[in-house]
Design a protein around this motif. Structure first.
Motif, mmCIF file in Angstrom:
data_model
loop_
_atom_site.group_PDB
_atom_site.id
_atom_site.type_symbol
_atom_site.label_atom_id
_atom_site.label_comp_id
_atom_site.label_asym_id
_atom_site.label_seq_id
_atom_site.Cartn_x
_atom_site.Cartn_y
_atom_site.Cartn_z
ATOM 1 N N TRP A 117 22.669 50.800 43.853
ATOM 2 C CA TRP A 117 23.336 52.162 44.180
ATOM 3 C C TRP A 117 23.470 53.218 42.994
ATOM 4 O O TRP A 117 23.511 52.754 42.085
ATOM 5 C CB TRP A 117 24.610 51.571 44.649
ATOM 6 C CG TRP A 117 24.447 50.781 46.025
ATOM 7 C CD1 TRP A 117 23.676 50.831 46.794
ATOM 8 C CD2 TRP A 117 25.462 49.512 45.856
ATOM 9 N NE1 TRP A 117 23.731 49.621 47.692
ATOM 10 C CE2 TRP A 117 24.673 49.073 47.186
ATOM 11 C CE3 TRP A 117 26.347 48.911 45.617
ATOM 12 C CZ2 TRP A 117 25.420 47.751 47.742
ATOM 13 C CZ3 TRP A 117 26.921 47.877 45.987
ATOM 14 C CH2 TRP A 117 26.455 47.131 47.074
ATOM 15 N N SER A 138 25.627 54.575 48.327
ATOM 16 C CA SER A 138 24.644 55.639 47.996
ATOM 17 C C SER A 138 23.382 55.306 47.478
ATOM 18 O O SER A 138 23.628 54.535 46.481
ATOM 19 C CB SER A 138 25.417 56.856 47.352
ATOM 20 O OG SER A 138 25.729 56.487 46.130
ATOM 21 N N LYS A 142 21.257 59.452 49.382
ATOM 22 C CA LYS A 142 21.514 59.364 50.737
ATOM 23 C C LYS A 142 22.945 58.155 50.941
ATOM 24 O O LYS A 142 22.834 57.543 50.179
ATOM 25 C CB LYS A 142 20.277 58.890 51.649
ATOM 26 C CG LYS A 142 19.187 59.832 51.620
ATOM 27 C CD LYS A 142 19.419 61.078 52.359
ATOM 28 C CE LYS A 142 18.243 61.953 52.594
ATOM 29 N NZ LYS A 142 18.572 63.224 53.247
ATOM 30 N N TYR A 143 23.229 58.093 52.070
ATOM 31 C CA TYR A 143 24.391 57.228 52.096
ATOM 32 C C TYR A 143 24.201 56.297 53.528
ATOM 33 O O TYR A 143 23.760 56.856 54.373
ATOM 34 C CB TYR A 143 25.606 58.155 52.632
ATOM 35 C CG TYR A 143 26.123 58.977 51.211
ATOM 36 C CD1 TYR A 143 26.830 58.440 50.430
ATOM 37 C CD2 TYR A 143 25.698 60.474 51.181
ATOM 38 C CE1 TYR A 143 27.050 59.379 49.309
ATOM 39 C CE2 TYR A 143 25.877 61.142 50.248
ATOM 40 C CZ TYR A 143 26.734 60.346 49.111
ATOM 41 O OH TYR A 143 27.075 61.249 47.966
ATOM 42 N N CYS A 156 20.708 53.494 53.970
ATOM 43 C CA CYS A 156 20.980 54.761 53.424
ATOM 44 C C CYS A 156 20.055 55.904 53.859
ATOM 45 O O CYS A 156 18.880 56.312 53.249
ATOM 46 C CB CYS A 156 21.067 54.665 51.982
ATOM 47 S SG CYS A 156 22.320 53.512 51.097
ATOM 48 N N ASP A 159 22.997 62.094 55.074
ATOM 49 C CA ASP A 159 23.681 62.830 53.906
ATOM 50 C C ASP A 159 24.977 62.854 53.924
ATOM 51 O O ASP A 159 25.927 63.298 53.028
ATOM 52 C CB ASP A 159 23.271 64.360 54.127
ATOM 53 C CG ASP A 159 21.672 64.452 54.251
ATOM 54 O OD1 ASP A 159 20.931 64.099 53.225
ATOM 55 O OD2 ASP A 159 21.014 64.956 54.984
ATOM 56 N N GLU A 160 25.789 62.353 54.883
ATOM 57 C CA GLU A 160 27.161 62.210 54.909
ATOM 58 C C GLU A 160 27.712 61.323 56.192
ATOM 59 O O GLU A 160 26.937 61.370 56.933
ATOM 60 C CB GLU A 160 27.822 63.853 55.174
ATOM 61 C CG GLU A 160 29.208 63.924 55.330
ATOM 62 C CD GLU A 160 29.760 65.265 55.445
ATOM 63 O OE1 GLU A 160 30.957 65.594 55.091
ATOM 64 O OE2 GLU A 160 29.083 65.949 56.335
#
Length: 204
Positions: A117, A138, A142-143, A156, A159-160
């Protein structure tokens, strides 16, 4: 330290000796450096560490700004190589680690579960109906969502990820589009909406 007959068992060569553990080992200090000895006073870990902290699996060591792990019998598990190390979940025996700019998880001081990550895990929610604690991870900007063992629950790809106002679901964003995830990480709405969704409590 002397025995019951008052014979010297360990010579007075240390500035401090911590109480012995259940495994008959003790952390000692000399000239602000730490090491480990056994009940006979034999040095198992040289007195070269900047710090040694007792852990359930043994010990966490610090040397020259790097962390390592030591077993309950005083043997080195990992040399001092981790840039960061902190407890993520004590009950599960999982620690958050960082090495060479990548973050991951270490279990019981000896098993690296993952190291991929871009940043530390961020708490998302406590366990829900048998689902373990969840964290935001992350990767490549990306998440996604992982459990305490680093297993992806949601990849992931966002973006949020943020919690909704009513706390009953999560809002996802991909580019300028929004979607929604349930507390169990089921995708309720893919990220196709132009505005943040609001889902009424009656849906859940």
């Amino acid at each position: 330290i002397s025995d019951k007959a008052q014979y010297i068992v360990i010579p007075v060569i240390f500035d401090n000796i911590d109480p012995y553990s259940a495994d008959s080992l003790a952390v000692v200090v000399r000239n602000n450096k730490h090491g480990i000895i056994n009940a006979k006073g034999h040095i198992l870990q040289s007195i070269v560490y900047d710090g040694i902290e007792y852990m359930d699996y043994g010990y966490r060591s610090l040397k020259d700004g790097k962390y390592g792990t030591i077993s309950k019998d005083g043997n080195t598990i990992f040399e001092n190589q981790f840039d960061e190390m902190s407890i993520l979940d004590r009950n599960c025996g999982v620690e958050l680690i960082c090495k060479d700019g990548k973050w991951g998880l270490l279990k019981e001081g000896r098993d690296i579960l993952t190291l991929q990550w871009d940043s530390p895990l961020q708490p998302l929610q406590k366990g829900v109906e048998g689902i373990p604690d969840l964290y935001i991870a992350s990767q490549n900007g990306k998440y996604g969502v992982v459990n305490v063992y680093g297993k992806f629950v949601t990849p992931c790809v966002y973006d949020e990820i943020t919690k909704s106002v009513n706390g009953m679901y999560y809002i996802t964003r991909h580019g300028d589009r929004y979607g929604a995830l349930s507390l169990k990480m089921h995708e309720l709405i893919p990220p196709v909406l132009e505005t943040r969704p609001y889902l009424d409590d009656d849906i859940f």
